[in-house]
Design an enzyme around this catalytic site. Sequence first.
Site, PDB file in Angstrom:
ATOM      1  N   SER A   6       0.985  -1.324  -0.206  1.00 33.26           N
ATOM      2  CA  SER A   6       0.161  -0.224   0.203  1.00 33.26           C
ATOM      3  C   SER A   6       0.679   1.087   0.205  1.00 33.26           C
ATOM      4  O   SER A   6       2.354   0.944   0.777  1.00 33.26           O
ATOM      5  CB  SER A   6      -1.005  -0.101   1.141  1.00 33.26           C
ATOM      6  OG  SER A   6      -0.430   0.458   2.527  1.00 33.26           O
ATOM      7  N   GLU A   8       1.360   5.675   0.595  1.00 30.88           N
ATOM      8  CA  GLU A   8       0.849   6.509   0.832  1.00 30.88           C
ATOM      9  C   GLU A   8       0.816   7.804   0.036  1.00 30.88           C
ATOM     10  O   GLU A   8       2.013   8.640   0.457  1.00 30.88           O
ATOM     11  CB  GLU A   8       1.649   6.945   2.266  1.00 30.88           C
ATOM     12  CG  GLU A   8       1.028   8.253   3.097  1.00 30.88           C
ATOM     13  CD  GLU A   8       1.418   8.120   5.063  1.00 30.88           C
ATOM     14  OE1 GLU A   8       0.763   6.957   5.784  1.00 30.88           O
ATOM     15  OE2 GLU A   8       1.542   8.966   5.560  1.00 30.88           O
ATOM     16  N   ASP A  99      -0.686  15.688  15.831  1.00 28.83           N
ATOM     17  CA  ASP A  99       0.132  16.519  16.711  1.00 28.83           C
ATOM     18  C   ASP A  99      -0.466  17.900  17.693  1.00 28.83           C
ATOM     19  O   ASP A  99      -1.059  18.051  16.333  1.00 28.83           O
ATOM     20  CB  ASP A  99       1.162  16.580  15.626  1.00 28.83           C
ATOM     21  CG  ASP A  99       2.479  15.637  16.119  1.00 28.83           C
ATOM     22  OD1 ASP A  99       2.444  14.471  16.994  1.00 28.83           O
ATOM     23  OD2 ASP A  99       2.488  14.707  14.759  1.00 28.83           O
ATOM     24  N   PHE A 209      13.575  14.540   9.072  1.00 31.64           N
ATOM     25  CA  PHE A 209      12.576  14.270   9.181  1.00 31.64           C
ATOM     26  C   PHE A 209      12.367  12.652  10.856  1.00 31.64           C
ATOM     27  O   PHE A 209      11.443  13.140  11.525  1.00 31.64           O
ATOM     28  CB  PHE A 209      11.564  13.654   8.196  1.00 31.64           C
ATOM     29  CG  PHE A 209      10.303  13.768   8.409  1.00 31.64           C
ATOM     30  CD1 PHE A 209       9.530  14.233   8.920  1.00 31.64           C
ATOM     31  CD2 PHE A 209       9.898  12.369   7.495  1.00 31.64           C
ATOM     32  CE1 PHE A 209       8.181  14.239   8.831  1.00 31.64           C
ATOM     33  CE2 PHE A 209       8.508  11.804   7.681  1.00 31.64           C
ATOM     34  CZ  PHE A 209       7.418  13.026   8.429  1.00 31.64           C
ATOM     35  N   HIS A 259       3.583  -1.124   3.557  1.00 28.84           N
ATOM     36  CA  HIS A 259       3.362   0.454   3.667  1.00 28.84           C
ATOM     37  C   HIS A 259       4.184   1.524   3.430  1.00 28.84           C
ATOM     38  O   HIS A 259       5.393   1.391   4.394  1.00 28.84           O
ATOM     39  CB  HIS A 259       2.158   0.560   4.765  1.00 28.84           C
ATOM     40  CG  HIS A 259       1.152   2.304   4.194  1.00 28.84           C
ATOM     41  ND1 HIS A 259       0.498   2.234   3.492  1.00 28.84           N
ATOM     42  CD2 HIS A 259       1.604   3.334   5.094  1.00 28.84           C
ATOM     43  CE1 HIS A 259       0.235   2.942   3.745  1.00 28.84           C
ATOM     44  NE2 HIS A 259       0.608   3.780   4.246  1.00 28.84           N
TER      45      HIS A 259
HETATM   46  P1  FAD Z   1      -1.932   7.914  20.029  1.00 31.40           P
HETATM   47  O1  FAD Z   1      -1.659   6.331  19.555  1.00 31.40           O
HETATM   48  O2  FAD Z   1      -2.602   7.852  20.416  1.00 31.40           O
HETATM   49  O3  FAD Z   1      -0.761   7.632  21.022  1.00 31.40           O
HETATM   50  C1  FAD Z   1       0.677   7.691  20.279  1.00 31.40           C
HETATM   51  C2  FAD Z   1       1.989   7.203  21.552  1.00 31.40           C
HETATM   52  O4  FAD Z   1       1.661   8.386  21.883  1.00 31.40           O
HETATM   53  C3  FAD Z   1       1.022   6.327  22.884  1.00 31.40           C
HETATM   54  O5  FAD Z   1       1.814   5.300  22.261  1.00 31.40           O
HETATM   55  C4  FAD Z   1       1.283   7.304  23.881  1.00 31.40           C
HETATM   56  O6  FAD Z   1       2.987   6.509  24.114  1.00 31.40           O
HETATM   57  C5  FAD Z   1       1.385   7.864  23.036  1.00 31.40           C
HETATM   58  N1  FAD Z   1       0.729   9.311  24.285  1.00 31.40           N
HETATM   59  C6  FAD Z   1      -0.415   9.915  23.042  1.00 31.40           C
HETATM   60  N2  FAD Z   1      -1.240  10.354  23.695  1.00 31.40           N
HETATM   61  C7  FAD Z   1      -0.562  10.707  25.169  1.00 31.40           C
HETATM   62  C8  FAD Z   1      -0.556  11.165  26.526  1.00 31.40           C
HETATM   63  N3  FAD Z   1      -1.685  12.315  26.306  1.00 31.40           N
HETATM   64  N4  FAD Z   1       0.571  11.408  27.134  1.00 31.40           N
HETATM   65  C9  FAD Z   1       1.570  11.148  26.581  1.00 31.40           C
HETATM   66  N5  FAD Z   1       1.958   9.852  25.644  1.00 31.40           N
HETATM   67  C10 FAD Z   1       0.627   9.966  25.306  1.00 31.40           C
HETATM   68  N6  FAD Z   1      -0.408  12.747  11.502  1.00 31.40           N
HETATM   69  C11 FAD Z   1      -1.323  14.078  11.075  1.00 31.40           C
HETATM   70  O7  FAD Z   1      -1.166  14.044  11.694  1.00 31.40           O
HETATM   71  N7  FAD Z   1      -2.038  13.017  10.009  1.00 31.40           N
HETATM   72  C12 FAD Z   1      -1.912  11.777   9.446  1.00 31.40           C
HETATM   73  O8  FAD Z   1      -2.712  12.085   8.348  1.00 31.40           O
HETATM   74  C13 FAD Z   1      -0.867  10.982  10.475  1.00 31.40           C
HETATM   75  N8  FAD Z   1      -0.947  10.643   9.904  1.00 31.40           N
HETATM   76  C14 FAD Z   1       0.217   9.455  10.313  1.00 31.40           C
HETATM   77  C15 FAD Z   1       0.356   7.747   9.789  1.00 31.40           C
HETATM   78  C16 FAD Z   1       1.212   7.087  10.486  1.00 31.40           C
HETATM   79  C17 FAD Z   1       1.259   5.374   9.591  1.00 31.40           C
HETATM   80  C18 FAD Z   1       1.984   7.279  11.720  1.00 31.40           C
HETATM   81  C19 FAD Z   1       3.067   6.310  12.232  1.00 31.40           C
HETATM   82  C20 FAD Z   1       1.639   8.370  12.322  1.00 31.40           C
HETATM   83  C21 FAD Z   1       0.835   9.457  10.929  1.00 31.40           C
HETATM   84  N9  FAD Z   1       0.877  11.077  12.392  1.00 31.40           N
HETATM   85  C22 FAD Z   1      -0.045  11.636  11.183  1.00 31.40           C
HETATM   86  C23 FAD Z   1       1.079  11.202  13.084  1.00 31.40           C
HETATM   87  C24 FAD Z   1       0.843  11.164  14.381  1.00 31.40           C
HETATM   88  O9  FAD Z   1      -0.717  11.897  14.458  1.00 31.40           O
HETATM   89  C25 FAD Z   1       1.782  11.686  15.594  1.00 31.40           C
HETATM   90  O10 FAD Z   1       2.724  10.698  15.506  1.00 31.40           O
HETATM   91  C26 FAD Z   1       1.044  12.207  16.428  1.00 31.40           C
HETATM   92  O11 FAD Z   1       1.958  12.429  17.564  1.00 31.40           O
HETATM   93  C27 FAD Z   1       0.031  10.642  17.141  1.00 31.40           C
HETATM   94  O12 FAD Z   1      -0.893  10.131  16.781  1.00 31.40           O
HETATM   95  P2  FAD Z   1      -0.954   8.778  17.326  1.00 31.40           P
HETATM   96  O13 FAD Z   1      -2.264   8.285  17.027  1.00 31.40           O
HETATM   97  O14 FAD Z   1       0.042   7.454  16.993  1.00 31.40           O
HETATM   98  O15 FAD Z   1      -1.110   9.046  19.144  1.00 31.40           O
END
Ligand code: FAD
Length: 285
Positions: A6, A8, A99, A209, A259
Amino acid sequence: MSIRISFEVFPPKDAAGLAQLTTALARLQRLEPWFVSVTYGAGGSSRERSFEAIHAAVTSGATVAAHLTCVGQPVDEIDRVLDEYTKLGVERVVALRGDPPDGVGAPYRAHPDGYQRTADLVAAAKRRGVLDVAVSAYPERHPHSPSDDHDLDVLAEKVDAGADRAITQMFFDNDLYFRLVERARHRGIAIPVAPGIFPIHSFPAVARFAERCGASIPHAVADRFAGLDGDAAATHEVAADVATEQIRELAANGVDHVHMYTLNRSELALAVCDRLGIRPLQAAS
Ligand code: FAD
């Protein structure tokens, strides 16, 4: 080699970027990827650009996985985006936290009326009938995470909420991925975890990055790009070799889906797939 790919892509900033993305999508689609995922930017103009990119991907014939983040949006706004995805025929969502607007270094605060945890967004997407919800996973731990165990707890919450698969952050040392999967299985997390492969189109750019994402680049990989800065052709060859070797090792260890991050360019993805024996369909004559 039997492995599903896949890709991205991300929403381009302007008309020239959209034209580049459209060309890349047309070329990538000839490889018959499993799906193409489109990243999401919260906020007015970013969101509009995400929809433009989703539209371009749907038009290319791709099965689209649309990303969606919790950050900065109330629940009803996010749910409206989910409804828009459904209207566009998008049945796959990549559910993420996102983020803070000030960047990955700033402290994260959930919107007071928003989804407080990514798991809540996963559950909402599943409730609305999204066929396949993917979530993130981190071979080297999320930069904000207090521990590896916390990372796994968050992944487990997302799985309990209905996540169908995980896609990893970029990594360049397969042992980190194998370790993540082993620890996840030990924790009872059974969903597929697709490795996120980032071909190194420019070593200095990818190194910067990767550092921001908390991903390390082993010396053995960095050494292969030594002296190639500014030499696009040589970098392309080495990058394609490095990514191909990484995927071959993963496949030899049972991985059946990777991916690939494309940065809206098809050249490297095509070169890697060619080396893997995944060739474009011939255009109908
Ligand atoms: P989560 O899965 O909720 O958390 C990830 C980790 O962060 C957790 O394991 C935890 O240890 C830590 N964490 C979360 N919340 C807390 C807290 N309150 N306190 C302490 N630790 C915490 N960003 C975008 O804006 N748009 C996108 O389309 C996008 N696509 C992505 C696709 C992939 C495959 C990946 C890996 C990242 C992507 N991101 C994207 C980046 C992502 O939004 C960031 O990495 C963000 O910081 C965490 O989102 P998450 O969904 O991984 O968080």
